[in-house]
Design a protein around this motif. Sequence first.
Motif, PDB file in Angstrom:
ATOM      1  N   GLU A 237       0.825  -1.197   0.000  1.00 25.00           N
ATOM      2  CA  GLU A 237       0.000   0.000   0.000  1.00 25.00           C
ATOM      3  C   GLU A 237       0.863   1.253   0.000  1.00 25.00           C
ATOM      4  N   PRO A 238       0.484   2.280  -0.769  1.00 23.84           N
ATOM      5  CA  PRO A 238       1.324   3.469  -0.868  1.00 23.84           C
ATOM      6  C   PRO A 238       1.477   4.186   0.462  1.00 23.84           C
ATOM      7  N   LYS A 239       2.630   4.751   0.672  1.00 22.60           N
ATOM      8  CA  LYS A 239       2.922   5.549   1.851  1.00 22.60           C
ATOM      9  C   LYS A 239       2.962   7.016   1.445  1.00 22.60           C
ATOM     10  N   PRO A 240       3.019   7.932   2.402  1.00 22.41           N
ATOM     11  CA  PRO A 240       3.005   9.353   2.055  1.00 22.41           C
ATOM     12  C   PRO A 240       4.053   9.730   1.021  1.00 22.41           C
ATOM     13  N   ALA A 305     -24.849  13.176  -5.465  1.00 26.70           N
ATOM     14  CA  ALA A 305     -25.189  13.601  -4.113  1.00 26.70           C
ATOM     15  C   ALA A 305     -24.247  14.647  -3.547  1.00 26.70           C
ATOM     16  N   LEU A 306     -22.971  14.599  -3.941  1.00 24.97           N
ATOM     17  CA  LEU A 306     -21.963  15.390  -3.236  1.00 24.97           C
ATOM     18  C   LEU A 306     -21.264  16.434  -4.100  1.00 24.97           C
ATOM     19  N   ARG A 307     -21.629  16.559  -5.374  1.00 32.25           N
ATOM     20  CA  ARG A 307     -20.881  17.452  -6.255  1.00 32.25           C
ATOM     21  C   ARG A 307     -21.044  18.927  -5.880  1.00 32.25           C
ATOM     22  N   GLU A 308     -22.140  19.290  -5.253  1.00 34.11           N
ATOM     23  CA  GLU A 308     -22.367  20.694  -4.908  1.00 34.11           C
ATOM     24  C   GLU A 308     -21.944  21.024  -3.479  1.00 34.11           C
ATOM     25  N   GLU A 309     -21.395  20.051  -2.772  1.00 33.85           N
ATOM     26  CA  GLU A 309     -21.048  20.256  -1.361  1.00 33.85           C
ATOM     27  C   GLU A 309     -19.641  20.843  -1.263  1.00 33.85           C
ATOM     28  N   GLU A 310     -19.539  22.160  -1.298  1.00 29.88           N
ATOM     29  CA  GLU A 310     -18.245  22.818  -1.337  1.00 29.88           C
ATOM     30  C   GLU A 310     -17.456  22.675  -0.047  1.00 29.88           C
ATOM     31  N   ASP A 311     -18.144  22.338   1.036  1.00 28.43           N
ATOM     32  CA  ASP A 311     -17.437  22.179   2.309  1.00 28.43           C
ATOM     33  C   ASP A 311     -16.946  20.743   2.511  1.00 28.43           C
ATOM     34  N   LEU A 312     -17.109  19.888   1.483  1.00 27.85           N
ATOM     35  CA  LEU A 312     -16.651  18.500   1.569  1.00 27.85           C
ATOM     36  C   LEU A 312     -15.521  18.254   0.580  1.00 27.85           C
ATOM     37  N   LEU A 313     -14.529  17.493   1.010  1.00 28.17           N
ATOM     38  CA  LEU A 313     -13.523  16.933   0.117  1.00 28.17           C
ATOM     39  C   LEU A 313     -13.707  15.425   0.154  1.00 28.17           C
ATOM     40  N   VAL A 314     -13.886  14.816  -1.004  1.00 25.82           N
ATOM     41  CA  VAL A 314     -14.189  13.390  -1.093  1.00 25.82           C
ATOM     42  C   VAL A 314     -13.022  12.663  -1.745  1.00 25.82           C
ATOM     43  N   VAL A 315     -12.498  11.656  -1.072  1.00 28.06           N
ATOM     44  CA  VAL A 315     -11.468  10.792  -1.645  1.00 28.06           C
ATOM     45  C   VAL A 315     -12.159   9.524  -2.124  1.00 28.06           C
ATOM     46  N   LEU A 316     -12.098   9.292  -3.436  1.00 26.30           N
ATOM     47  CA  LEU A 316     -12.770   8.145  -4.047  1.00 26.30           C
ATOM     48  C   LEU A 316     -11.730   7.111  -4.464  1.00 26.30           C
ATOM     49  N   VAL A 317     -11.838   5.898  -3.925  1.00 34.17           N
ATOM     50  CA  VAL A 317     -10.927   4.807  -4.259  1.00 34.17           C
ATOM     51  C   VAL A 317     -11.595   3.956  -5.333  1.00 34.17           C
ATOM     52  N   VAL A 318     -10.998   3.915  -6.524  1.00 39.40           N
ATOM     53  CA  VAL A 318     -11.649   3.248  -7.654  1.00 39.40           C
ATOM     54  C   VAL A 318     -11.080   1.873  -7.964  1.00 39.40           C
ATOM     55  N   VAL A 341      -5.407   3.810  -1.695  1.00 36.90           N
ATOM     56  CA  VAL A 341      -5.004   4.821  -0.715  1.00 36.90           C
ATOM     57  C   VAL A 341      -4.425   4.129   0.513  1.00 36.90           C
ATOM     58  N   PRO A 342      -3.616   4.825   1.297  1.00 35.31           N
ATOM     59  CA  PRO A 342      -3.145   4.282   2.579  1.00 35.31           C
ATOM     60  C   PRO A 342      -4.262   4.414   3.621  1.00 35.31           C
ATOM     61  N   GLN A 343      -5.169   3.446   3.624  1.00 33.43           N
ATOM     62  CA  GLN A 343      -6.440   3.594   4.326  1.00 33.43           C
ATOM     63  C   GLN A 343      -6.302   3.845   5.820  1.00 33.43           C
ATOM     64  N   ILE A 344      -5.461   3.097   6.511  1.00 35.72           N
ATOM     65  CA  ILE A 344      -5.419   3.279   7.963  1.00 35.72           C
ATOM     66  C   ILE A 344      -4.662   4.541   8.361  1.00 35.72           C
ATOM     67  N   GLU A 345      -3.956   5.165   7.430  1.00 38.33           N
ATOM     68  CA  GLU A 345      -3.365   6.471   7.701  1.00 38.33           C
ATOM     69  C   GLU A 345      -4.339   7.594   7.385  1.00 38.33           C
ATOM     70  N   LEU A 346      -5.210   7.360   6.396  1.00 34.86           N
ATOM     71  CA  LEU A 346      -6.170   8.378   5.982  1.00 34.86           C
ATOM     72  C   LEU A 346      -7.398   8.433   6.886  1.00 34.86           C
ATOM     73  N   LEU A 347      -7.863   7.282   7.357  1.00 37.71           N
ATOM     74  CA  LEU A 347      -9.104   7.240   8.131  1.00 37.71           C
ATOM     75  C   LEU A 347      -9.121   8.175   9.338  1.00 37.71           C
ATOM     76  N   PRO A 348      -8.040   8.296  10.127  1.00 38.92           N
ATOM     77  CA  PRO A 348      -8.109   9.188  11.288  1.00 38.92           C
ATOM     78  C   PRO A 348      -8.397  10.644  10.938  1.00 38.92           C
ATOM     79  N   LYS A 349      -8.170  11.027   9.690  1.00 38.03           N
ATOM     80  CA  LYS A 349      -8.438  12.395   9.258  1.00 38.03           C
ATOM     81  C   LYS A 349      -9.868  12.577   8.757  1.00 38.03           C
ATOM     82  N   CYS A 350     -10.596  11.461   8.570  1.00 40.81           N
ATOM     83  CA  CYS A 350     -11.912  11.506   7.937  1.00 40.81           C
ATOM     84  C   CYS A 350     -13.023  11.877   8.920  1.00 40.81           C
ATOM     85  N   HIS A 351     -14.107  12.381   8.340  1.00 45.23           N
ATOM     86  CA  HIS A 351     -15.324  12.658   9.108  1.00 45.23           C
ATOM     87  C   HIS A 351     -16.408  11.620   8.841  1.00 45.23           C
TER      88      HIS A 351
END
Length: 463
Positions: A237-240, A305-318, A341-351
């Motif tokens: 998995e990729p690192k920073p 659903a989320l394209r107009e939500e300017e206060d959200l940043l969405v990380v999409l894993v394809v 994505v480096p999931q267990i490093e990214l998750l603590p930053k998520c809402h």
Amino acid sequence: MVQHIVFVNIPSAGHMNPTLPVVAELRSRGVAVTYFVPPQMRQVVEAAGATWQLLEEFKVLNEEQKAKYVPEGMPPEDYEFPIIAMPVAASQLPGLISQLKSLSPPVTAIVHDPFLPHALVAAHVLGVPAVSTLTMPGPGVIARPAEVTAKWESNEVVRRARREIQEMYGVDVFRFGGLMEFYSPQRSIVTTIDGLFVPPAAGMQRERFGNFPFTCVGPLLDTKVKRVSHPSACDAEPKPSSGFPWDVIDSALAAPKRLVLISLGTVANSHFWDEKFGAQALNNGLENCTGKEIIQHVFRTAFEALREEEDLLVVLVVGCQPDVLEGLPAPPSNFIVRETVPQIELLPKCHAFLSHCGANSMHEALRFGIPLVGVPLFGDQVPNSQSVAEAGAGVAFVRPLKTLSSSALHSSIRQLVDVAPGNPFRQAAQGLSDRMRSAGGVARATDVILETAMARQSVIAGA
């Protein structure tokens, strides 16, 4: 006596990733570790500190196996997974046992995935204990109707392989288990907490392994240990340092924006990409749906659903399929699209985390107190998502072809990302996080393995 623990596993991110931190912990305690798994997982296995040994993957039967186990005229669809696990196990066991006997120092315990009957037979032959690893909330989440079990076990391919194993090694693999459920009579590690554990269900499960010891240890996480990012990818998995846009993430959070992760795991994006889920998704209305169809449905709905939500940043894993976004609208400007994505490093930053609620993803999110939008696809993902919703830590869209709309998804995400004090979803997720922290994790799982190995040695010494 020097401990030598052997791992036997399938090349799946969800099945392997929880074991890798345990390998690293065993090595830190001076324990020898050998890991049998197909070659695409060699890098992460060796990075964790284990010695890699080849175990061939069971995708299709070779011509020799077909001639031996498949009745003439049987169509290929009648011996696909999980049927194929039995003849592959029967044909691989002689070589596996020979390799295990040759290892030095001698093997003292075998840690194995329940999908593989190999390990229980090999452990019996070597006279060592087995420890199975359940990377799900317990056997009850995959309980099947009796008629399904009967159909599988009466399949002539299964019958021939079962008979061969019993005649060669004196072990009836179905006496204490079933296809995809070869748990250990000595000990099973479950990567959940007691409050989410689903015990053996009435019927076959309770009859065959209802009295087996299952030990809940919580999620098995270590950000310092390399992980499998995708079954189609050989790299860890990729690192920073690999180019993930942490600066963009951190700038958005400082704005402040809310971070949402969307990932539907690896199985639908690989094994089932162009194949229908079939009977495994009957409980979710997706039996006639392919991985591509449901993944694109979710992605399209998220874009709307989320394209107009300017206060959200969405990380999409394809994932790694080249046509994953084919025919879809362009991703909105507030989306970051990545294969992995480096999931267990990214998750603590998520809402919030929109997930298929595979057991690892579900537990990883809850371990960090992140509420979930569950969009299950098949198997244990359905009860997993329901248990999250019942615990108050998220929302579940079971049967997503009917229930997942852009308006419903928009409403759910807005509820989960609300950081106002008293948000019940975030409070429930944090409560589960606290309980997972106290379950023991990697250290406890390692203790269980070594305790099981040493208990067997004490019995032998006292005999």
